[in-house]
Motif scaffolding. Structure first.
Motif, PDB file in Angstrom:
ATOM      1  N   GLU A  62       0.884  -1.301  -0.080  1.00 19.68           N
ATOM      2  CA  GLU A  62       0.067  -0.126  -0.082  1.00 19.68           C
ATOM      3  C   GLU A  62       0.978   1.511   0.029  1.00 19.68           C
ATOM      4  N   GLU A  63       1.839   1.253   0.718  1.00 25.36           N
ATOM      5  CA  GLU A  63       2.809   2.401   1.003  1.00 25.36           C
ATOM      6  C   GLU A  63       3.639   2.579  -0.609  1.00 25.36           C
ATOM      7  N   ARG A  64       3.919   1.360  -1.261  1.00 26.17           N
ATOM      8  CA  ARG A  64       4.577   1.573  -2.601  1.00 26.17           C
ATOM      9  C   ARG A  64       3.473   2.105  -3.568  1.00 26.17           C
ATOM     10  N   ALA A  65       2.314   1.770  -3.529  1.00 27.22           N
ATOM     11  CA  ALA A  65       1.150   2.486  -4.404  1.00 27.22           C
ATOM     12  C   ALA A  65       1.028   3.762  -4.096  1.00 27.22           C
ATOM     13  N   LYS A  66       0.938   4.294  -3.074  1.00 31.50           N
ATOM     14  CA  LYS A  66       0.857   5.506  -2.691  1.00 31.50           C
ATOM     15  C   LYS A  66       2.105   6.224  -2.869  1.00 31.50           C
ATOM     16  N   GLN A  67       3.413   5.672  -3.053  1.00 29.35           N
ATOM     17  CA  GLN A  67       4.350   6.595  -3.368  1.00 29.35           C
ATOM     18  C   GLN A  67       4.346   6.888  -5.185  1.00 29.35           C
ATOM     19  N   VAL A  68       3.988   5.796  -5.608  1.00 34.73           N
ATOM     20  CA  VAL A  68       3.828   5.775  -7.059  1.00 34.73           C
ATOM     21  C   VAL A  68       2.926   6.682  -7.434  1.00 34.73           C
ATOM     22  N   SER A  69       1.732   6.725  -6.801  1.00 32.52           N
ATOM     23  CA  SER A  69       0.536   7.790  -7.145  1.00 32.52           C
ATOM     24  C   SER A  69       1.211   9.254  -6.897  1.00 32.52           C
ATOM     25  N   GLN A  70       1.920   9.513  -5.824  1.00 31.86           N
ATOM     26  CA  GLN A  70       2.478  10.839  -5.582  1.00 31.86           C
ATOM     27  C   GLN A  70       3.427  11.280  -6.617  1.00 31.86           C
ATOM     28  N   LEU A  71       4.371  10.217  -6.938  1.00 31.93           N
ATOM     29  CA  LEU A  71       5.149  10.795  -8.046  1.00 31.93           C
ATOM     30  C   LEU A  71       4.288  11.092  -9.314  1.00 31.93           C
ATOM     31  N   ARG A  72       3.772  10.246  -9.549  1.00 32.91           N
ATOM     32  CA  ARG A  72       2.841  10.241 -10.995  1.00 32.91           C
ATOM     33  C   ARG A  72       2.056  11.698 -11.138  1.00 32.91           C
ATOM     34  N   ALA A  73       1.613  12.155  -9.848  1.00 28.38           N
ATOM     35  CA  ALA A  73       0.807  13.279  -9.843  1.00 28.38           C
ATOM     36  C   ALA A  73       1.813  14.464  -9.943  1.00 28.38           C
ATOM     37  N   GLN A  74       3.100  14.326  -9.417  1.00 25.15           N
ATOM     38  CA  GLN A  74       4.190  15.448  -9.427  1.00 25.15           C
ATOM     39  C   GLN A  74       4.392  15.507 -10.902  1.00 25.15           C
ATOM     40  N   LEU A  75       4.520  14.298 -11.731  1.00 26.47           N
ATOM     41  CA  LEU A  75       4.969  14.101 -12.855  1.00 26.47           C
ATOM     42  C   LEU A  75       4.054  14.910 -13.818  1.00 26.47           C
ATOM     43  N   GLU A  76       2.860  14.598 -13.786  1.00 24.54           N
ATOM     44  CA  GLU A  76       1.748  15.242 -14.629  1.00 24.54           C
ATOM     45  C   GLU A  76       1.581  16.695 -14.344  1.00 24.54           C
ATOM     46  N   THR A  77       1.853  17.101 -13.186  1.00 22.82           N
ATOM     47  CA  THR A  77       2.010  18.716 -13.063  1.00 22.82           C
ATOM     48  C   THR A  77       3.200  19.327 -13.937  1.00 22.82           C
ATOM     49  N   GLN A  78       4.198  18.589 -13.892  1.00 16.16           N
ATOM     50  CA  GLN A  78       5.323  19.052 -14.579  1.00 16.16           C
ATOM     51  C   GLN A  78       5.289  19.010 -16.367  1.00 16.16           C
ATOM     52  N   ARG A  79       4.584  17.835 -16.407  1.00 16.38           N
ATOM     53  CA  ARG A  79       4.327  17.615 -18.006  1.00 16.38           C
ATOM     54  C   ARG A  79       3.300  18.710 -18.439  1.00 16.38           C
ATOM     55  N   GLU A  80       2.333  19.152 -17.507  1.00  8.84           N
ATOM     56  CA  GLU A  80       1.334  20.287 -17.779  1.00  8.84           C
ATOM     57  C   GLU A  80       2.145  21.377 -18.187  1.00  8.84           C
ATOM     58  N   LYS A  81       3.288  21.880 -17.192  1.00 14.07           N
ATOM     59  CA  LYS A  81       4.075  22.970 -17.261  1.00 14.07           C
ATOM     60  C   LYS A  81       4.776  23.068 -18.638  1.00 14.07           C
ATOM     61  N   VAL A  82       5.325  21.902 -19.007  1.00 15.65           N
ATOM     62  CA  VAL A  82       6.107  21.635 -20.379  1.00 15.65           C
ATOM     63  C   VAL A  82       5.138  21.846 -21.517  1.00 15.65           C
ATOM     64  N   THR A  83       4.096  21.329 -21.413  1.00 14.09           N
ATOM     65  CA  THR A  83       2.995  21.450 -22.441  1.00 14.09           C
ATOM     66  C   THR A  83       2.609  22.939 -22.574  1.00 14.09           C
ATOM     67  N   SER A  84       2.394  23.615 -21.531  1.00 17.67           N
ATOM     68  CA  SER A  84       2.090  25.046 -21.698  1.00 17.67           C
ATOM     69  C   SER A  84       3.088  25.922 -22.348  1.00 17.67           C
ATOM     70  N   LEU A  85       4.540  25.702 -21.955  1.00 16.56           N
ATOM     71  CA  LEU A  85       5.603  26.363 -22.691  1.00 16.56           C
ATOM     72  C   LEU A  85       5.534  26.072 -24.195  1.00 16.56           C
ATOM     73  N   TYR A  86       5.395  24.739 -24.480  1.00 12.97           N
ATOM     74  CA  TYR A  86       5.360  24.363 -25.890  1.00 12.97           C
ATOM     75  C   TYR A  86       4.289  25.255 -26.718  1.00 12.97           C
ATOM     76  N   GLU A  87       3.214  25.200 -26.095  1.00 14.10           N
ATOM     77  CA  GLU A  87       1.938  25.808 -26.869  1.00 14.10           C
ATOM     78  C   GLU A  87       2.341  27.493 -27.216  1.00 14.10           C
ATOM     79  N   LYS A  88       3.032  28.149 -26.141  1.00 15.05           N
ATOM     80  CA  LYS A  88       3.180  29.206 -26.101  1.00 15.05           C
ATOM     81  C   LYS A  88       4.320  29.597 -27.228  1.00 15.05           C
TER      82      LYS A  88
END
Length: 317
Positions: free
Chosen positions: A155-181
């Motif tokens: 359960e702890e492992r799943a929680k860690q991956v979920s948190q990392l995935r959320a952080q990565l998605e936030t960063q991916r959105e930032k790069v997508t925004s930069l690319y579109e600009k």
């Protein structure tokens, strides 16, 4: 694997993506970068976005695996607890029986018994099972504790991956925004550059658009669906067929082939439709532009959405 070790092995994704965002930020030294400079920035951002997307997809797979492992560990812990409870009840029953039979003097019971051998056999049997089940209780308790530890770890492992995935998605959105600009600034300077830029994204819609973009310049032919000539619905049908999605060769049917979305929700690869009778369509490219096979005498090309009788959009994948 211990959770801390697992976290260290996955944290590289967040560290790397943070570095990518830093290097991806457009320079502000030149307020009016040239077309070449904007194109170089766009390509770098697109490449970094692909890296982020693949890392995101990798974490998505790891999350599914961790969630499955957590479920298996939880089910195992429940089985061990159930088995332990059953043996505890059995041992309690045996202990009660032994106590009640031991209430009388063993010698008196033996002499008074009409079947001394049966009494001896019964006593020996009770003692044997009490001993055996006592050992089994200890084993089950150890197994249960191990199962609970495994469940907690999973359960702890799943929680860690979920948190990392959320952080990565936030960063991916930032790069997508930069690319579109950057892409928007580039296309504003030179509209022809849009056809030369890479299509970002890993979904089937983006993949289909990549295939369709490879047909820019091919002639329009009524009723054609590739691979060399196309009409409007034939182009979209052919492109999506390349990624395993079957669409009918008719704009009206493609209008009902997916989820209707608003103009503000458009993403590369979405189908866009025009006119009240939906007799023309294409694929959204980005920056207010779409790819289509226009009419007889024309070729597959990119055109602006603005100024056209826009009817709506459909997301197929």
């Amino acid at each position: 694997m211990r959770p801390a070790s697992f976290s260290r092995r996955l944290s590289w994704a967040v560290a790397l993506t943070g570095a990518l965002i830093v290097t991806a930020t457009p320079a502000h030294a030149d307020p009016e970068p040239s077309t070449k400079e904007l194109r170089t920035q766009a390509y770098k951002l697109a490449d970094q976005l692909e890296q982020l997307t693949e890392q995101y997809n990798g974490l998505k797979v790891k999350l599914q695996q961790s969630q499955r492992a957590a479920k298996v560990a939880t089910d195992n812990a429940k089985r061990q607890e159930k088995s332990l409870e059953g043996v505890r009840e059995k041992v309690g029953s045996l202990a009660a029986t032994s106590y009640m039979q031991g209430g009388a003097d063993p010698t008196v019971s033996f002499v008074a018994s009409q079947d001394p051998q049966r009494l001896l056999d019964q006593a020996a049997t009770l003692h044997f099972f009490a001993t055996q089940d006592g050992t089994r209780v200890q084993g089950l308790m150890q197994a249960m504790q191990a199962a609970q530890r495994a469940r907690k770890s999973a359960e702890e492992r799943a929680k860690q991956v979920s948190q990392l995935r959320a952080q990565l998605e936030t960063q991916r959105e930032k790069v997508t925004s930069l690319y579109e600009k950057v892409r928007g600034r580039l296309v504003k300077k030179d509209p022809t550059q849009l056809a030369k830029l890479p299509v970002v994204g890993s979904g089937k819609a983006a993949q289909a658009l990549r295939y369709a973009m490879s047909k820019i310049g091919r002639p329009y032919v009524w009723g054609a669906a590739g691979p060399s000539t196309f009409d409007c619905s034939g182009l979209t049908m052919w492109a999506y067929k390349q990624v395993g999605i079957s669409l009918p060769h008719y704009t009206g049917s493609q209008w009902n082939a997916g989820t209707h979305i608003s103009r503000s929700q458009l993403q590369p690869g979405d189908l866009v439709f025009f006119h009240g009778d939906l007799h023309h369509m294409g694929m959204y490219v980005g920056d207010g532009k779409f790819l289509h096979a226009p009419q007889t005498g024309d070729v597959v090309k990119i055109s602006p959405l603005a100024g056209r009788p826009y009817a709506g959009a459909v997301r197929v994948a």
